[in-house]
Write an enzyme that holds these catalytic residues in place. Structure first.
Site, PDB file in Angstrom:
ATOM      1  N   HIS A 245      48.981  33.251  55.826  1.00  0.00           N
ATOM      2  CA  HIS A 245      49.201  31.833  56.112  1.00  0.00           C
ATOM      3  C   HIS A 245      48.075  31.276  56.982  1.00  0.00           C
ATOM      4  O   HIS A 245      47.338  32.014  57.645  1.00  0.00           O
ATOM      5  CB  HIS A 245      50.557  31.613  56.790  1.00  0.00           C
ATOM      6  CG  HIS A 245      50.742  32.343  58.084  1.00  0.00           C
ATOM      7  ND1 HIS A 245      50.114  31.976  59.259  1.00  0.00           N
ATOM      8  CD2 HIS A 245      51.501  33.437  58.390  1.00  0.00           C
ATOM      9  CE1 HIS A 245      50.474  32.787  60.225  1.00  0.00           C
ATOM     10  NE2 HIS A 245      51.308  33.695  59.740  1.00  0.00           N
ATOM     11  N   CYS A 261      51.604  39.420  59.852  1.00  0.00           N
ATOM     12  CA  CYS A 261      51.014  38.549  58.835  1.00  0.00           C
ATOM     13  C   CYS A 261      49.499  38.450  59.019  1.00  0.00           C
ATOM     14  O   CYS A 261      48.961  38.777  60.076  1.00  0.00           O
ATOM     15  CB  CYS A 261      51.622  37.158  58.914  1.00  0.00           C
ATOM     16  SG  CYS A 261      53.344  37.084  58.363  1.00  0.00           S
TER      17      CYS A 261
END
Length: 286
Positions: A245, A261
């Site tokens: 992201h 992440c």
């Protein structure tokens, strides 16, 4: 002493027969003779037998039991084998998009362990094909790190895969490739020692929305991998998948600061969202 015509005729006849016999032996045994170019070319007897390689037997698929579990977003499969080459960056060129749930087996002709559904949490399932053997194909499995499942190559057709994403943990770098050629790269942030980014091969499961200005208003790419040790995460993140992201705080890039992440610049995220499809392989290397 002069040779009579009869004896000369008999002698020439015998010589001709001998030459013919020798030539016949040479042809039936196989040899060489010059063509127009003067190069020797192989001669194969028309009667020479041909041998065919016998086809491998396709192991039968056992009937799945009625209570076979179905892979879910927060519930991965059990009993499936480890990915035999989890850090391979050899491009994967095909994927499976099941139109209906498919049983995954622990080996070709082995035991069924879980159903792979056509959708997981609303996301269409597309899984990379990493191996083939005797009429069976092995795919990367979602919601479970570094595992594969086998299924017979019947009732479905593979679809092409053109892209690949490689995340180097040591270099804090993410590279996007298409058909093996590098298209772009970005310096990224990765997980901490306590909450590491799962290593090995996985894939893009789909995309999801985000909430908060720090994500630059962009969707995230959800990966098939899950946290290595979810108990070390905040309760709200324990059932989540690893993702890629955007991150607007540029001081994070090049550092180990995330919950697992991969945080990337907003420009890079826009590129990935516009270019890569579900099923795109992602390889996280050391």
């Amino acid at each position: 002493m002069p040779i009579s015509r009869t004896r000369l005729y008999l002698t020439l006849t015998v010589i001709a027969l001998v030459v013919a016999v020798l030539a016949g032996i040479r042809l039936t045994r196989g040899g060489t003779e010059p063509d127009e170019s003067g190069l020797a070319q192989p001669i194969v007897s028309a009667a020479a037998p041909t041998s065919a390689t016998p086809s491998a037997t396709v192991p039968p698929a056992a009937e799945p039991p009625a209570d076979l579990p179905v892979i879910a977003y927060a519930k991965g499969p059990r009993g499936l084998p480890a990915d035999p080459d989890p850090t391979s960056v050899v491009p994967i060129t095909e994927a499976l998009r099941p139109a209906e749930r498919k049983a995954l087996y622990d080996a070709p002709g082995g035991h069924p362990r879980a159903y792979l559904p056509p959708r997981i949490s609303g996301l269409a399932v597309v899984v990379p094909i990493v191996a083939r053997q005797n009429g069976w194909a092995a795919v990367l499995t979602p919601s479970s790190n570094r595992t594969i499942g086998w299924l017979p190559e019947t009732g479905w057709s593979p679809e092409p895969v053109r892209d690949q994403i490689i995340v180097s943990l040591g270099k804090r770098r993410m590279t996007w490739l298409r058909e093996g050629a590098e298209q772009d790269r970005w310096t990224v942030a990765i997980g901490t020692d306590k909450t590491p980014t799962p290593h090995g091969r996985t894939f893009v499961l789909g995309r999801t929305g985000t909430s908060g200005a720090v994500y630059a208003g962009l969707d995230a790419l959800v990966l098939g991998s899950v946290p290595e040790e979810p108990e070390k995460l905040a309760p709200s993140l324990r059932a989540a998948h690893t993702g890629i992201h955007a991150w607007t705080n540029t001081s994070a890039f090049g550092r180990d600061v995330s919950n697992g992440c991969v945080r990337t610049p907003a420009a890079g995220m826009r590129t990935l969202l516009a270019q890569v499809d579900p099923g795109t392989p992602v390889v996280v290397t050391a």
